[in-house]
Design a protein around this motif. Structure first.
Motif, PDB file in Angstrom:
ATOM      1  N   TRP A   1      -9.337  -6.488   6.466  1.00  0.00           N
ATOM      2  CA  TRP A   1      -9.422  -5.233   7.638  1.00  0.00           C
ATOM      3  C   TRP A   1     -10.353  -5.892   8.801  1.00  0.00           C
TER       4      TRP A   1
ATOM      5  N   HIS B   1       0.728  -1.164   0.195  1.00  0.00           N
ATOM      6  CA  HIS B   1      -0.117  -0.031   0.021  1.00  0.00           C
ATOM      7  C   HIS B   1       0.911   1.284   0.009  1.00  0.00           C
TER       8      HIS B   1
ATOM      9  N   GLU C   1     -11.512   7.537  10.340  1.00  0.00           N
ATOM     10  CA  GLU C   1     -11.290   6.575   9.097  1.00  0.00           C
ATOM     11  C   GLU C   1     -12.428   6.433   8.168  1.00  0.00           C
ATOM     12  N   ARG C   2     -12.264   6.687   7.045  1.00  0.00           N
ATOM     13  CA  ARG C   2     -13.347   6.342   5.952  1.00  0.00           C
ATOM     14  C   ARG C   2     -12.695   5.500   4.941  1.00  0.00           C
ATOM     15  N   ILE C   3     -13.263   4.520   4.504  1.00  0.00           N
ATOM     16  CA  ILE C   3     -12.543   3.657   3.667  1.00  0.00           C
ATOM     17  C   ILE C   3     -13.608   3.446   2.462  1.00  0.00           C
TER      18      ILE C   3
ATOM     19  N   VAL D   1      -8.384  -0.324  -2.284  1.00  0.00           N
ATOM     20  CA  VAL D   1      -9.181   0.185  -1.067  1.00  0.00           C
ATOM     21  C   VAL D   1      -8.672   1.590  -0.694  1.00  0.00           C
ATOM     22  N   GLU D   2      -9.168   2.595  -0.817  1.00  0.00           N
ATOM     23  CA  GLU D   2      -8.662   3.934  -0.382  1.00  0.00           C
ATOM     24  C   GLU D   2      -9.139   4.114   1.010  1.00  0.00           C
ATOM     25  N   LEU D   3      -8.287   4.866   1.923  1.00  0.00           N
ATOM     26  CA  LEU D   3      -8.380   5.166   3.124  1.00  0.00           C
ATOM     27  C   LEU D   3      -8.271   6.766   3.445  1.00  0.00           C
ATOM     28  N   HIS D   4      -9.153   7.179   4.234  1.00  0.00           N
ATOM     29  CA  HIS D   4      -8.826   8.751   4.671  1.00  0.00           C
ATOM     30  C   HIS D   4      -9.104   8.601   6.162  1.00  0.00           C
ATOM     31  N   ARG D   5      -7.743   8.965   6.607  1.00  0.00           N
ATOM     32  CA  ARG D   5      -7.670   9.137   8.095  1.00  0.00           C
ATOM     33  C   ARG D   5      -7.697  10.512   8.688  1.00  0.00           C
TER      34      ARG D   5
ATOM     35  N   HIS E   1      -4.676   0.768  -0.711  1.00  0.00           N
ATOM     36  CA  HIS E   1      -4.173  -0.427  -0.399  1.00  0.00           C
ATOM     37  C   HIS E   1      -4.537  -1.498  -1.499  1.00  0.00           C
TER      38      HIS E   1
END
Length: 263
Positions: free
Chosen positions: A247, A150, A195-197, A219-223, A240
């Motif tokens: 997860w 990732h 966190e938003r995925i 898979v895109e993550l916003h933290r 990722h």
């Protein structure tokens, strides 16, 4: 009757699942299978493409056709940010995932670049900054052995990290305990996160960087990371490889009705 390439693909798939070819092991070069009488060059190529489409191998220039890790990494939820891991020890988040998965790791499997950039609209909104404000972008590529898993790019306000190890581009975490430890020592102890995925198709650049097989999603993550008083000290975007992570979240189940009764 199945075509020759399908028979070869099924034979190789059985050998992979049976452990004859371990994860990370390179399959024979096409010419080797041709010389062994397994079929023509086009037959072997078609068999390898089928294995790739089925998620059993990856193919890339310079690396050949390599068996993929079949058991995905655990990507921990809350537990990966336990303060005892990074504040009191040296288990940064990506290492916490490896430990929980029973997998080995090297600190330099995380490489990075650090630069002062103009904040995008998403970064500006997260930090509450005006459009076009400058932020530090710390972009990491994380690998397991030779295989990328990732990317993660963290964005910081300059006044929070200027002169700290966070802006040091040396490969690996930002010293003992990583970035969260640096923020803690600078007086910005992290308190809570959001966190938003979401899943989406990979771009061509992402497919190349992460060495993804054709058609694999990411898979895109916003933290968003906050201190106790609500100050945003990090906004991060991660991309990722979808099949390389499972997860995993464990948490106390809330009961909002009880909270209302207590008040």
């Amino acid at each position: 009757m199945a075509p020759k390439w399908r028979e070869l693909a099924d034979k190789l798939a059985e050998q992979i699942r049976g452990g004859d070819y371990a994860p990370g092991k390179q399959l024979p070069h096409i010419r080797e299978l041709v010389e062994a009488g397994e079929g023509s060059k086009s037959t072997v190529h078609a068999a390898y493409k089928a294995l790739e489409a089925e998620g059993l191998v990856t193919s890339s220039r310079g690396h050949g056709t390599v068996v993929r890790q079949q058991v995905p990494l655990k990507r921990l939820g809350i537990a990966r940010y336990d303060k005892a891991k990074w504040r009191d020890g040296d288990e940064v988040a990506f290492i916490a995932d490896r430990v929980a998965s029973g997998r080995t790791y090297r600190r330099n499997e995380q490489t990075q670049t650090v630069s002062l950039v103009e904040a995008s609209p998403a970064v500006s909104a997260a930090h509450g900054l005006p459009a076009g404000a400058e932020v530090y972008a710390r972009a990491r590529l994380v690998k397991e052995g030779e295989q990328p898993t990732h990317t993660l790019t963290s964005y910081y306000r300059p006044e929070h990290v200027e002169g700290t190890r966070i802006v040091d581009p040396t490969p690996g975490p930002a010293g003992r305990g990583g970035g969260f430890r640096v923020l803690y020592e600078a007086g910005y102890e992290i308190d809570h996160m959001k966190e938003r995925i979401f899943a989406r198709g990979a771009t061509s650049d992402e497919s190349k960087l992460l060495q993804l097989p054709p058609g694999e999603a990411v898979v895109e993550l916003h933290r968003t990371t906050y201190t106790a008083d609500g100050t945003v000290v990090e906004f991060a975007i991660g991309v990722h490889a979808a099949s390389r992570f499972a997860w995993e979240y464990e948490f106390q189940v809330p009961d909002s009705a009880t909270n209302k009764e207590d008040s």
